[in-house]
Design a protein around this motif. Sequence first.
Motif, PDB file in Angstrom:
ATOM      1  N   TYR A 276       0.475  -1.110  -0.076  1.00  0.00           N
ATOM      2  CA  TYR A 276       0.488  -0.313  -0.262  1.00  0.00           C
ATOM      3  C   TYR A 276       0.777   1.360   0.370  1.00  0.00           C
ATOM      4  O   TYR A 276       1.915   0.937   0.843  1.00  0.00           O
ATOM      5  N   SER A 314       1.488  -8.938   3.745  1.00  0.00           N
ATOM      6  CA  SER A 314       0.528  -8.226   2.948  1.00  0.00           C
ATOM      7  C   SER A 314      -0.582  -9.637   2.937  1.00  0.00           C
ATOM      8  O   SER A 314      -1.679  -9.654   3.833  1.00  0.00           O
ATOM      9  N   ARG A 318      -3.894 -10.320   5.645  1.00  0.00           N
ATOM     10  CA  ARG A 318      -5.541 -10.577   5.702  1.00  0.00           C
ATOM     11  C   ARG A 318      -5.374 -11.667   5.735  1.00  0.00           C
ATOM     12  O   ARG A 318      -6.924 -11.786   5.430  1.00  0.00           O
ATOM     13  N   GLN A 322      -9.059 -12.166   7.693  1.00  0.00           N
ATOM     14  CA  GLN A 322     -10.326 -13.229   7.313  1.00  0.00           C
ATOM     15  C   GLN A 322     -11.077 -14.104   8.279  1.00  0.00           C
ATOM     16  O   GLN A 322     -11.896 -14.718   8.842  1.00  0.00           O
ATOM     17  N   TRP A 345     -17.972  -8.737   4.717  1.00  0.00           N
ATOM     18  CA  TRP A 345     -16.795  -9.065   3.756  1.00  0.00           C
ATOM     19  C   TRP A 345     -15.680 -10.291   4.242  1.00  0.00           C
ATOM     20  O   TRP A 345     -15.149 -10.760   3.449  1.00  0.00           O
ATOM     21  N   ARG A 349     -15.321 -13.753   3.479  1.00  0.00           N
ATOM     22  CA  ARG A 349     -13.982 -14.126   2.639  1.00  0.00           C
ATOM     23  C   ARG A 349     -12.941 -15.211   3.040  1.00  0.00           C
ATOM     24  O   ARG A 349     -12.758 -16.224   2.702  1.00  0.00           O
ATOM     25  N   ASP A 401     -17.187  -0.966   1.008  1.00  0.00           N
ATOM     26  CA  ASP A 401     -16.173  -1.312   0.329  1.00  0.00           C
ATOM     27  C   ASP A 401     -15.398  -1.931   0.903  1.00  0.00           C
ATOM     28  O   ASP A 401     -14.513  -1.170   1.683  1.00  0.00           O
ATOM     29  N   GLU A 403     -12.339  -3.401   0.423  1.00  0.00           N
ATOM     30  CA  GLU A 403     -10.917  -4.177   0.257  1.00  0.00           C
ATOM     31  C   GLU A 403     -10.442  -2.171   0.597  1.00  0.00           C
ATOM     32  O   GLU A 403      -9.748  -2.003   1.000  1.00  0.00           O
ATOM     33  N   ARG A 404     -11.217  -0.930   0.597  1.00  0.00           N
ATOM     34  CA  ARG A 404     -11.350   0.721   0.315  1.00  0.00           C
ATOM     35  C   ARG A 404     -10.633   0.062   1.310  1.00  0.00           C
ATOM     36  O   ARG A 404      -9.657   1.262   2.205  1.00  0.00           O
ATOM     37  N   PHE A 406     -10.134  -1.883   4.478  1.00  0.00           N
ATOM     38  CA  PHE A 406      -9.383  -2.490   5.171  1.00  0.00           C
ATOM     39  C   PHE A 406      -7.925  -1.608   4.618  1.00  0.00           C
ATOM     40  O   PHE A 406      -6.964  -1.695   5.494  1.00  0.00           O
ATOM     41  N   ALA A 407      -7.716  -0.835   3.300  1.00  0.00           N
ATOM     42  CA  ALA A 407      -6.661   0.175   3.015  1.00  0.00           C
ATOM     43  C   ALA A 407      -6.439   1.487   3.475  1.00  0.00           C
ATOM     44  O   ALA A 407      -5.264   1.482   4.180  1.00  0.00           O
TER      45      ALA A 407
END
Length: 478
Positions: A276, A314, A318, A322, A345, A349, A401, A403-404, A406-407
Amino acid sequence: MAAPHELTALEQWQALQRGELSPVELTDHYLGRIEDLDPCLGAFVTVTADAARERARFVQDHVPRTAPLWGLPFGDKDLQRRAGVPARFGSRLMRDFVPDESDGLVQALDMAGGVSLGKTNTPEFGLPSYTESLASPPARNPWDRSRGAGGSSGGAAVAVAARLLPFAPGSDGGGSVRIPAAACGLVGLKPSRGRVPTSSGIDALGGLSVAGPLARTVTDAALLLDAMVTPRGGHPKHQFALRPPGDDAPLLAAAVRGEGRFQLGVMTASAWDDAYPIEIAPEALAALATATDEFAALGHGLEDTALEPDDSYSPAFRTIWQAGAAGIPAETPAEESLLEPLTLWLMRRGRALSARDLAEALAALAAYERSFIRQLSRFDAVLTPALALTPRPLGSYDQADGERNFAQQVQYTPFTSMVNVTGLPAIVLPVAQTGEGLPMGVQLIGRPGGEATLLALGAQLERRLRWQHRTPPEPRRP
């Protein structure tokens, strides 16, 4: 004598020992502050006033004063089960759950003579690094109530920073003690894996999550950690520890003495740099510079260092994060509808992972642990920013979202999860404030079992910077 909440936890304990305060008086004092101030802050999700007063009377009449936390109030994080008290785990899914038995950490703090005042706010199942769930009002940062307190021990941090508690236990699986401590201007200590028998991390997936203290001072953090490690009369049953409790000298002594000269690494690299874009805010770099200058003035050796590139971290972390959500007890569409988008989410996952996925991720993180410790072994401790950014405004995180979201969390907190993966101890110290008055901290990462060194370093810095005298403004009911 000053008002009890103006004293440190150690000073309150000493006043109790001298008979200048009683457990009942101290409990009533804090319950009054919670009633007056917490509606504006969101530190607690459940206040057990009647049970707390009954417990304080019991401690006062039947528990020896030698108990390490005799008469001191605290709050249980709402991920911990206390028999007869709702345990909602920050989730609407668990709104009706009332456990019949208490967790080991709860039992240990009771054995140490503490008085629980209720349950502190946490995000859903403790998964995010911010405390803004749909199950309760958000935990608001006492320094600026438009900003969040971090997570997942956000309610505990708010309670301690706002002087609603003298200190509080939290849990830390990816930074959940250190992140809110840094956001709220506190000392937060994540112990070594295995240090706290009732929450050791040894039985956790990936060995990530351990219990640790949040406090205003280094000595207060050591006082609470000692009680977690060795409560009066032994431990509850079925514990895990890398060493028998009592083998080590009390950590409070190291914090009080604050002695020693050490070799420190200084690092702005993180385990997420290959995955990231990590940008460190000027305020975070300024806090790091403050700590570096102060340690140099104290005579410590300082050397810039960095981590070798490693793109395995990473995806492996993750996967474990999850997988940890896969066991959330939501089996029907109706139950799933009660979960928040990020949790759903993560859970989906996690349930889609194969056994091979999990085995490979665990192996990658074990290799990362060995590599990290090897690279930094020449240092007694390594200094990093605590957070990459200033405390985040409430509502900053994308709720739709995963993914966003988490980022965003990684970019705020890139320096914490690698310490959980490696099982090392780490302490956050509130060394600075921004021009807006927001806390900014640094993190010290220690060697395995190196809590005493971290506490000694923290005590030396505290004596110079005197952060324990900083006080956020007190809110009042409208």
